[in-house]
Write an enzyme that holds these catalytic residues in place. Structure first.
Site, PDB file in Angstrom:
ATOM      1  N   TYR A 148      -5.969  11.517   3.675  1.00  0.00           N
ATOM      2  CA  TYR A 148      -4.545  11.678   3.353  1.00  0.00           C
ATOM      3  C   TYR A 148      -4.420  12.419   2.017  1.00  0.00           C
ATOM      4  O   TYR A 148      -5.414  12.875   1.467  1.00  0.00           O
ATOM      5  CB  TYR A 148      -3.846  10.319   3.375  1.00  0.00           C
ATOM      6  CG  TYR A 148      -3.885   9.683   4.752  1.00  0.00           C
ATOM      7  CD1 TYR A 148      -3.308  10.327   5.840  1.00  0.00           C
ATOM      8  CD2 TYR A 148      -4.553   8.489   4.978  1.00  0.00           C
ATOM      9  CE1 TYR A 148      -3.374   9.785   7.122  1.00  0.00           C
ATOM     10  CE2 TYR A 148      -4.623   7.930   6.250  1.00  0.00           C
ATOM     11  CZ  TYR A 148      -4.032   8.582   7.323  1.00  0.00           C
ATOM     12  OH  TYR A 148      -4.111   8.053   8.586  1.00  0.00           O
ATOM     13  N   GLY A 199      -9.019  -6.765   9.699  1.00  0.00           N
ATOM     14  CA  GLY A 199      -7.896  -6.094  10.336  1.00  0.00           C
ATOM     15  C   GLY A 199      -7.560  -6.707  11.677  1.00  0.00           C
ATOM     16  O   GLY A 199      -6.765  -7.636  11.775  1.00  0.00           O
ATOM     17  N   ARG A 200      -8.197  -6.189  12.719  1.00  0.00           N
ATOM     18  CA  ARG A 200      -7.868  -6.648  14.076  1.00  0.00           C
ATOM     19  C   ARG A 200      -8.009  -8.155  14.282  1.00  0.00           C
ATOM     20  O   ARG A 200      -7.194  -8.752  14.995  1.00  0.00           O
ATOM     21  CB  ARG A 200      -8.706  -5.874  15.093  1.00  0.00           C
ATOM     22  CG  ARG A 200      -8.273  -4.422  15.206  1.00  0.00           C
ATOM     23  CD  ARG A 200      -9.121  -3.643  16.186  1.00  0.00           C
ATOM     24  NE  ARG A 200      -8.592  -2.302  16.381  1.00  0.00           N
ATOM     25  CZ  ARG A 200      -9.100  -1.418  17.223  1.00  0.00           C
ATOM     26  NH1 ARG A 200     -10.172  -1.744  17.940  1.00  0.00           N
ATOM     27  NH2 ARG A 200      -8.569  -0.222  17.347  1.00  0.00           N
ATOM     28  N   ARG A 247      -7.875   2.387  -2.892  1.00  0.00           N
ATOM     29  CA  ARG A 247      -8.709   2.483  -1.687  1.00  0.00           C
ATOM     30  C   ARG A 247      -9.282   3.893  -1.609  1.00  0.00           C
ATOM     31  O   ARG A 247      -8.548   4.881  -1.709  1.00  0.00           O
ATOM     32  CB  ARG A 247      -7.864   2.189  -0.438  1.00  0.00           C
ATOM     33  CG  ARG A 247      -8.729   2.002   0.804  1.00  0.00           C
ATOM     34  CD  ARG A 247      -7.927   1.588   2.019  1.00  0.00           C
ATOM     35  NE  ARG A 247      -8.729   0.742   2.893  1.00  0.00           N
ATOM     36  CZ  ARG A 247      -8.474   0.547   4.180  1.00  0.00           C
ATOM     37  NH1 ARG A 247      -7.440   1.112   4.759  1.00  0.00           N
ATOM     38  NH2 ARG A 247      -9.254  -0.230   4.898  1.00  0.00           N
ATOM     39  N   GLN A 304       0.856  -1.193   0.000  1.00  0.00           N
ATOM     40  CA  GLN A 304       0.000   0.000   0.000  1.00  0.00           C
ATOM     41  C   GLN A 304       0.890   1.240   0.000  1.00  0.00           C
ATOM     42  O   GLN A 304       1.704   1.435   0.904  1.00  0.00           O
ATOM     43  CB  GLN A 304      -0.914   0.046   1.225  1.00  0.00           C
ATOM     44  CG  GLN A 304      -1.942   1.170   1.082  1.00  0.00           C
ATOM     45  CD  GLN A 304      -2.676   1.504   2.361  1.00  0.00           C
ATOM     46  OE1 GLN A 304      -2.072   1.989   3.314  1.00  0.00           O
ATOM     47  NE2 GLN A 304      -3.969   1.256   2.382  1.00  0.00           N
TER      48      GLN A 304
END
Length: 354
Positions: free
Chosen positions: A185, A322-323, A232, A107
């Site tokens: 971002y 993810g987690r 993304r 990424q």
């Protein structure tokens, strides 16, 4: 041991883009900050971390955000892909993942205005417009700097840096790249009218503000190919959690029109809650599917059993976790056996790379 229903679709192999994946499980990109802070070079702990998930049968690994230049940095300990040493270190990771039959993409990340000169080698942060963000820089815990408004030359330089980082990723052995165009971002800052007050070709309405993203995508595709590239994107803004699109369906349709123009084939719509409706009774991913017939990666606090209907009905093609993958390096094995997953422990999994 408590048994769960086995999600057969999730565990099926799949041909996606250029990749033959062993399952439809995707490891989400998660910032870990375990690279050397001065050099941005990853070590053996990062090699082991990714190899372990690949060996378990994760279909596609998307790395933590990897910065494309020193000025792209927004927190401590993040890795890079712009020096020879960084490229060589990542090759150790990709070799280890491939040894156990895994697929891994890098990424690529530039945080834009969400930074501080102490992180960027003394340079001011870069942004579409000179608009300061309220709040504190991640980990550094100092107020965000006033960013420097990017000139046309600066914009062209950053587009070239994304393309070079993509080329470096392929040299390092990655199977492709994901462009981080979400969460407030740099690429997303251009799309976001609270951060972009430009009046040139990179400002204006949403379609015009997507010009920077479009140029980055085309530049990266020229280096890696459309079938090895993911974008993304998201409504979410990390520094502005209450932000919402005024007209979600129009926004989604505009993004997807741009994706079609670039030749992108794989998209990763990002949300915190996969099941949350955002307009007219539709979730974000359902709205995306209305306009997009390419590959969709689902994400947003998913669990293996509830994601199965979305895979079966074609809303998404792959499911990102993810987690659960931090807490369960043997995630795929546990799911395939119907075993209960271990709970994520914030302290343990935030501070230890396992």
């Amino acid at each position: 041991m408590h048994m769960q229903k086995i999600p057969e679709k999730l565990l099926k192999p799949s041909r996606i883009g250029a990749w033959d994946l062993r399952s439809r499980v995707v490891m989400s990109p998660m910032t870990r900050s375990f690279a050397d802070n001065e050099t941005g070079v990853v070590g053996q702990d990062v090699v082991n971390y990714y190899q372990k998930r690949a060996a378990d049968g994760v279909g596609l690994i998307i790395t933590e955000g990897i910065i494309i230049s020193p000025r792209a940095k927004g927190t401590t300990g993040v890795p890079g892909l712009y020096t020879r040493e960084q490229i060589n270190a990542w090759r150790n990771v990709t070799n280890a993942v491939h040894e156990v039959g895994g697929t891994i993409v890098a990424q690529l990340w530039h945080v834009g205005r969400l930074s501080h000169h102490e992180l960027t080698g003394g340079y001011p942060s870069q942004a579409p417009s000179a608009i300061r963000v309220d709040g504190l820089v991640h980990r550094l815990r100092k107020p965000y700097d006033m960013p420097e408004e990017m000139t046309i030359e600066d914009i062209e330089d950053v587009i070239a840096q994304f393309a070079t980082a993509a080329k470096n990723a392929m040299e390092a052995g990655f199977d492709g790249v994901e462009i981080h165009g979400a969460h407030g971002y740099l690429i997303d800052q251009f799309t976001y009218k609270l951060a972009n007050h430009r009046t040139d070709q990179y400002g204006g309405d949403l379609r015009q503000r997507l010009t920077f993203m479009k140029k980055v995508l085309k530049a990266v595709i020229s280096k890696v190919g459309a079938d090895r590239k993911i974008i993304r994107f998201s409504e979410l803004k990390d520094e502005n959690p209450s932000y919402k699109w005024e007209h979600p369906e129009d926004a989604v349709q505009t993004y997807i029109d741009v994706f079609h123009e670039t030749g992108v084939k794989i998209i990763h719509p990002s949300t915190n809650d996969f099941t949350q409706e955002i307009t007219n009774g539709k979730t974000f991913h359902q709205l995306v599917r209305k306009y997009w017939d390419g590959v969709v990666i689902g994400v947003g606090n998913l669990n293996p059993s509830t994601v199965e209907p979305a895979l079966t009905d074609g809303t998404i093609d792959l499911a990102a976790f993810g987690r659960p993958l931090l807490a369960n390096p043997d995630f795929v094995h546990r799911v395939s056996e119907g075993w209960r997953l271990r709970e994520y422990d914030t302290f343990q999994h935030l501070h230890v790379l396992t």
